[in-house]
Structures are given as C-alpha cells and as structure tokens.
Design an enzyme around this catalytic site. Structure first.
Site, PDB file in Angstrom:
ATOM      1  N   TYR A  92      -0.485   9.177   2.705  1.00 63.32           N
ATOM      2  CA  TYR A  92      -0.140   7.801   3.045  1.00 63.32           C
ATOM      3  C   TYR A  92      -0.782   7.452   4.385  1.00 63.32           C
ATOM      4  O   TYR A  92      -0.569   8.148   5.385  1.00 63.32           O
ATOM      5  CB  TYR A  92       1.379   7.642   3.125  1.00 63.32           C
ATOM      6  CG  TYR A  92       1.811   6.249   3.505  1.00 63.32           C
ATOM      7  CD1 TYR A  92       1.434   5.150   2.730  1.00 63.32           C
ATOM      8  CD2 TYR A  92       2.576   6.017   4.638  1.00 63.32           C
ATOM      9  CE1 TYR A  92       1.803   3.869   3.075  1.00 63.32           C
ATOM     10  CE2 TYR A  92       2.960   4.728   4.989  1.00 63.32           C
ATOM     11  CZ  TYR A  92       2.571   3.665   4.205  1.00 63.32           C
ATOM     12  OH  TYR A  92       2.936   2.386   4.548  1.00 63.32           O
ATOM     13  N   HIS A 131      -0.164   0.355   2.846  1.00 64.02           N
ATOM     14  CA  HIS A 131       0.274  -1.035   2.741  1.00 64.02           C
ATOM     15  C   HIS A 131      -0.559  -1.882   3.697  1.00 64.02           C
ATOM     16  O   HIS A 131      -0.819  -1.462   4.825  1.00 64.02           O
ATOM     17  CB  HIS A 131       1.741  -1.179   3.151  1.00 64.02           C
ATOM     18  CG  HIS A 131       2.693  -0.484   2.235  1.00 64.02           C
ATOM     19  ND1 HIS A 131       3.163   0.787   2.468  1.00 64.02           N
ATOM     20  CD2 HIS A 131       3.239  -0.889   1.061  1.00 64.02           C
ATOM     21  CE1 HIS A 131       3.975   1.132   1.480  1.00 64.02           C
ATOM     22  NE2 HIS A 131       4.036   0.142   0.613  1.00 64.02           N
TER      23      HIS A 131
END
Ligand SMILES: CC(C)(COP(=O)(O)OP(=O)(O)OC[C@H]1O[C@@H](n2cnc3c(N)ncnc32)[C@H](O)[C@@H]1OP(=O)(O)O)[C@@H](O)C(=O)NCCC(=O)NCCS
Length: 193
Positions: A92, A131
C-alpha cells in the site's frame, strides 16, 4: 495518499533531465525528514504508527536526497498489508511526494519505479494499491503511466479535506512489471539483508 489515522487533521540540475539523487531507507535518523515532507505536502497529519509501518515495508519505502545527501527532495512511504482473500500480501502506497521546486526531475517516477521493483522481488506481494483524492487528476495520470488502473471511488474517505472522496488505483505485480534500475540513483542501504 492514505487518510490520517486520528488527528485533525540543484544548482546544476536541469529539470528537463534526470536529477541525480541518493535513495535511503527510512531510519530513526531520517524519520523527521519524512515527517516534515509529508506535513508540508499532504493536508493530513500522520501518527507515529504511520512511520513505524513505513519502516517495516523495508526497501519499498525510500527517501530521495540531493546529491550532497543533505537535503530531502522527496519520498515514497509504503506499508505491507496481509491480503485476507488471497494467500499473500499487498503493498500500500501511503504517500508519494516531491517538494514543489524539485518536481519534474523524475524523482517521483524513480521512487515509484523502485518501490515496484522492491515489491516485485517478493513473490508474496501480488499487487500494489493506493488512494488518490478524486480531483488530483495529474497524480491519477502519473500512476496510470505506471500501469495502475482506477477502481472503486470511496465517498467521504478523507475526513477533513475537500473533496473528501478517493479513488483506488491498483496494479498487479508479477509478469506485468518489468524490473529496471532507475537511472541517476545512488543507493545508501541500511538493511542488513
Ligand atoms: C506526484 C509527484 C510525486 C510527482 O513527482 P515528480 O518528481 O514531479 O514526478 P516526475 O518528474 O517523475 O513526473 C512528473 C509528472 O508528474 C505529474 N504530476 C502528478 N501529480 C502532480 C502534481 N500534483 N503536481 C505536479 N505534477 C504532478 C506531472 O504532470 C508530470 O507529468 P509529465 O511527465 O507528463 O510532465 C509530485 O508531483 C507531488 O509530490 N505531487 C503532490 C503530492 C501528490 O499529489 N502525490 C500523489 C498522491 S499520493
């Protein structure tokens, strides 16, 4: 850019060429450099746990210094996550930022390239995701150039920035990623293995 955990939130370098940089692992000594960079570039504030997670991601997290080694120019901060649906892990990308005066010198591209290289060397890691705020079109296009694809839009993902929505960008690792060393980078490693 990950949401915040809890709180309110070169002189001879030509921008048309590749700026020469030194990449370093995240250590106790340079942790505050990364914290300062993130505080300046991102409108969210990260906790100590964020920096502990980044250090545990090993070589995927990197700090890019100027060629004298004194000035931090940019950094990529990643963490490893277990994937409960598959037998493996995911990388991530929590933040990727370059100080504004040093942008367009391929520093961001090389930090991302290196993180993808590092992740692809670990057979356990099967994909990479992050994101991005939905209005950050330039960043979305930047990641798409590296083969990331847009996925789900998460409404109200961010608590204290506008727009609060994030889009998930994801890329498979494995055969679809061709490893190549980023040019113009000297590595100063800290990991024992
Ligand atoms: C995204 C970012 C890390 C790229 O760093 P960089 O060192 O300038 O990247 P490179 O020189 O390798 O590539 C430059 C490209 O990034 C693009 N870019 C992406 N996001 C950008 C932004 N917010 N501001 C300026 N340029 C951006 C530029 O359009 C440029 O595209 P081009 O190659 O077609 O000219 C840097 O622009 C940045 O720190 N932006 C703010 C933080 C951010 O939005 N991070 C991404 C979400 S985590």
């Amino acid at each position: 850019m990950a949401r915040d955990d809890e709180e309110e939130k070169d002189d001879d370098d030509d921008a048309t060429t590749t700026t020469t940089v030194i990449f370093r692992d995240l250590t106790a000594e340079n942790k505050e450099d990364l914290r300062r960079l993130n505080q300046i570039i991102f409108p969210v504030r990260y906790t100590d746990k964020f920096y502990e997670d980044c250090a545990r991601a090993g070589a995927a997290t990197q700090l890019a210094y100027d060629k004298t080694g004194r000035e931090l120019l940019g950094a990529i901060a990643c963490r490893l996550e277990m994937d409960p649906t598959k037998n493996g892990a995911r990388l991530y990308i929590m933040t990727l930022g370059v100080y504004a005066p040093h942008r367009d010198g391929r520093i961001g591209s090389r930090l991302l390239q290196h993180a993808l290289n590092a992740a692809s060397e670990d057979a356990f890691i099967h994909d990479v995701y992050l994101h991005v705020q939905t209005n950050n079109i330039q960043a979305i296009e930047f990641y798409e150039r590296f083969g990331f694809e847009q996925g789900e839009v998460l409404r109200n993902y961010y608590k204290r920035i506008d727009p609060p929505d994030a889009v998930v960008l994801r890329r498979d690792l494995g055969a679809s990623w061709t490893r190549a060393d980023p040019p113009g980078v000297t590595f100063e490693r800290n990991f024992a293995a």
